[in-house]
Write an enzyme that holds these catalytic residues in place. Sequence first.
Site, PDB file in Angstrom:
ATOM      1  N   ASN A 133       0.858  -1.183   0.000  1.00 35.70           N
ATOM      2  CA  ASN A 133       0.000   0.000   0.000  1.00 35.70           C
ATOM      3  C   ASN A 133       0.901   1.242   0.000  1.00 35.70           C
ATOM      4  OD1 ASN A 133      -1.386   2.281   1.092  1.00 35.70           O
ATOM      5  ND2 ASN A 133      -3.042   0.927   1.732  1.00 35.70           N
ATOM      6  N   ASP A 155      -0.106   4.484  -0.146  1.00 34.43           N
ATOM      7  CA  ASP A 155      -0.819   5.721   0.212  1.00 34.43           C
ATOM      8  C   ASP A 155       0.084   6.762   0.875  1.00 34.43           C
ATOM      9  OD1 ASP A 155      -3.140   4.580  -0.658  1.00 34.43           O
ATOM     10  OD2 ASP A 155      -3.924   4.117   1.331  1.00 34.43           O
ATOM     11  N   HIS A 156       0.992   6.261   1.741  1.00 35.57           N
ATOM     12  CA  HIS A 156       1.736   7.240   2.549  1.00 35.57           C
ATOM     13  C   HIS A 156       2.869   7.921   1.798  1.00 35.57           C
ATOM     14  CE1 HIS A 156      -0.968   6.623   5.657  1.00 35.57           C
ATOM     15  NE2 HIS A 156      -0.613   5.386   5.922  1.00 35.57           N
ATOM     16  N   ARG A 196       3.513  18.958   1.433  1.00 34.10           N
ATOM     17  CA  ARG A 196       4.037  20.191   0.849  1.00 34.10           C
ATOM     18  C   ARG A 196       3.240  20.644  -0.385  1.00 34.10           C
ATOM     19  NH1 ARG A 196       9.245  22.309   2.105  1.00 34.10           N
ATOM     20  NH2 ARG A 196       9.239  22.281   4.363  1.00 34.10           N
ATOM     21  N   HIS A 223      -5.731   3.474  -1.376  1.00 38.16           N
ATOM     22  CA  HIS A 223      -7.063   3.753  -0.829  1.00 38.16           C
ATOM     23  C   HIS A 223      -7.471   5.154  -1.283  1.00 38.16           C
ATOM     24  CE1 HIS A 223      -9.711   4.026   3.089  1.00 38.16           C
ATOM     25  NE2 HIS A 223     -10.386   4.302   1.983  1.00 38.16           N
ATOM     26  N   ARG A 241      -9.641   7.825  -0.770  1.00 41.40           N
ATOM     27  CA  ARG A 241     -10.590   8.233   0.273  1.00 41.40           C
ATOM     28  C   ARG A 241     -11.494   9.326  -0.244  1.00 41.40           C
ATOM     29  NH1 ARG A 241      -8.738   6.380   5.624  1.00 41.40           N
ATOM     30  NH2 ARG A 241     -10.486   7.553   6.426  1.00 41.40           N
ATOM     31  N   ARG A 254      -7.313  12.581   0.957  1.00 35.97           N
ATOM     32  CA  ARG A 254      -6.247  13.121   1.806  1.00 35.97           C
ATOM     33  C   ARG A 254      -4.856  12.620   1.416  1.00 35.97           C
ATOM     34  NH1 ARG A 254      -7.182   9.802   7.391  1.00 35.97           N
ATOM     35  NH2 ARG A 254      -9.235  10.716   7.246  1.00 35.97           N
ATOM     36  N   HIS A 255      -4.789  11.463   0.782  1.00 34.46           N
ATOM     37  CA  HIS A 255      -3.459  11.038   0.309  1.00 34.46           C
ATOM     38  C   HIS A 255      -3.514  10.749  -1.194  1.00 34.46           C
ATOM     39  CE1 HIS A 255      -5.265   7.256   1.602  1.00 34.46           C
ATOM     40  NE2 HIS A 255      -4.936   7.403   2.867  1.00 34.46           N
ATOM     41  N   GLU A 294      -8.642   0.196  -2.754  1.00 37.01           N
ATOM     42  CA  GLU A 294      -9.473   0.204  -1.540  1.00 37.01           C
ATOM     43  C   GLU A 294     -10.420   1.380  -1.638  1.00 37.01           C
ATOM     44  OE1 GLU A 294      -6.979   0.539   1.864  1.00 37.01           O
ATOM     45  OE2 GLU A 294      -5.991  -1.357   1.501  1.00 37.01           O
ATOM     46  N   THR A 343      -6.703   6.322  10.316  1.00 40.89           N
ATOM     47  CA  THR A 343      -6.575   5.229   9.355  1.00 40.89           C
ATOM     48  C   THR A 343      -7.846   4.394   9.477  1.00 40.89           C
ATOM     49  OG1 THR A 343      -5.221   3.347   8.659  1.00 40.89           O
ATOM     50  CG2 THR A 343      -5.325   3.780  11.028  1.00 40.89           C
ATOM     51  N   GLU A 348     -10.853  -9.577   3.248  1.00 43.03           N
ATOM     52  CA  GLU A 348      -9.558  -9.198   3.811  1.00 43.03           C
ATOM     53  C   GLU A 348      -9.777  -9.044   5.306  1.00 43.03           C
ATOM     54  OE1 GLU A 348      -7.054  -6.284   1.867  1.00 43.03           O
ATOM     55  OE2 GLU A 348      -6.275  -5.617   3.803  1.00 43.03           O
ATOM     56  N   HIS A 401      -3.371  -4.683   7.841  1.00 45.30           N
ATOM     57  CA  HIS A 401      -3.512  -3.531   8.729  1.00 45.30           C
ATOM     58  C   HIS A 401      -2.625  -3.684   9.954  1.00 45.30           C
ATOM     59  CE1 HIS A 401      -4.989   0.053  10.671  1.00 45.30           C
ATOM     60  NE2 HIS A 401      -5.548   0.356   9.529  1.00 45.30           N
ATOM     61  N   HIS A 432       2.035   1.024   5.970  1.00 46.03           N
ATOM     62  CA  HIS A 432       2.716   1.977   6.839  1.00 46.03           C
ATOM     63  C   HIS A 432       4.132   1.541   7.227  1.00 46.03           C
ATOM     64  CE1 HIS A 432       3.553   4.251  10.553  1.00 46.03           C
ATOM     65  NE2 HIS A 432       2.949   5.213   9.888  1.00 46.03           N
TER      66      HIS A 432
HETATM   67  N1  PXP Z   1      -5.709  -3.210   4.248  1.00 43.43           N
HETATM   68  C1  PXP Z   1      -6.657  -2.251   4.332  1.00 43.43           C
HETATM   69  C2  PXP Z   1      -8.029  -2.600   3.894  1.00 43.43           C
HETATM   70  C3  PXP Z   1      -6.359  -0.956   4.783  1.00 43.43           C
HETATM   71  O1  PXP Z   1      -7.324  -0.018   4.848  1.00 43.43           O
HETATM   72  C4  PXP Z   1      -5.030  -0.657   5.127  1.00 43.43           C
HETATM   73  C5  PXP Z   1      -4.674   0.722   5.583  1.00 43.43           C
HETATM   74  O2  PXP Z   1      -4.965   1.623   4.577  1.00 43.43           O
HETATM   75  C6  PXP Z   1      -4.063  -1.663   5.012  1.00 43.43           C
HETATM   76  C7  PXP Z   1      -4.438  -2.943   4.593  1.00 43.43           C
HETATM   77  C8  PXP Z   1      -2.627  -1.422   5.301  1.00 43.43           C
HETATM   78  O3  PXP Z   1      -2.445  -1.084   6.642  1.00 43.43           O
HETATM   79  P1  PXP Z   1      -1.050  -0.574   7.139  1.00 43.43           P
HETATM   80  O4  PXP Z   1      -0.790   0.729   6.457  1.00 43.43           O
HETATM   81  O5  PXP Z   1      -1.228  -0.435   8.617  1.00 43.43           O
HETATM   82  O6  PXP Z   1      -0.033  -1.605   6.751  1.00 43.43           O
END
Ligand code: PXP
Length: 240
Positions: free
Chosen positions: A6, A8-9, A17, A42, A44, A48-49, A69, A99, A150, A190, A213
Amino acid sequence: MLLGVNIDHVATLRNARGGVEPDVLTAARICKECKVASITTHLREDRRHIKDEDVEAIRMLPRVRLNLEMAMTDEMQAIALKLRPHAVCIVPEKRQELTTEGGLDVAGQVDRAIEFVKPLIEKKIEVSFFIDPDLQQISAVSKTGAPFIELHTGRYSEAYGTIDEEKAFADLKGAALFAQNFGLKVNAGHGLNYQNVHRMHEIPHLVELNIGHSIIARSIFVGLEQAVKEMKALVEERGK
Ligand code: PXP
């Protein structure tokens, strides 16, 4: 087991920025070079990301399996039907949460869930529901036609190394076996990190772990390629 990353971050940092760095597509390309099973984002409601243009660009990358997602809203359904990602994971979404805090309540809205996934499945998108390890939720998903769940590993991840770990882990394993008895395929994710991920090998037949993350956090120190490769090795450990 397979690893989905993932990213996203990467976008969270970029958006801090408001510019273009770090580039999300470069992150996706590095994950692709590492041969991860999927790239997860994801989208959203508040963007936001990850933003729409990020998802569209990732979708266009050749030989990349995009796992989108998204919340169970009409807006997101329309985006998924247009974009046709390889997989969609339906998640709950609260505006104020940091989250995704818990699994989706499918049991409380089975009819809506059936109606929601139907056109996605017709477009051959692999649908999963992100749910807590809760038997009622699993039976509800089994009625929707979605082939995957999941499992939310947040409680296990938080309990790891504490007296609550065994109970949280047993709940996860029990839920996975219960779902497999219904013919559902099981992913999980997660809060998984380099320390706690190993116990996922004790759960038979998990298909894919989605991890974000901890990989992006580690990439700050060792680089994304190295961070992904290290996690991939832990997830794919042969013979387990
Ligand atoms: N799976 C789902 C459905 C999630 O929403 C997330 C967080 O966006 C993750 C997995 C990944 O979680 P993490 O960023 O804590 O690894």
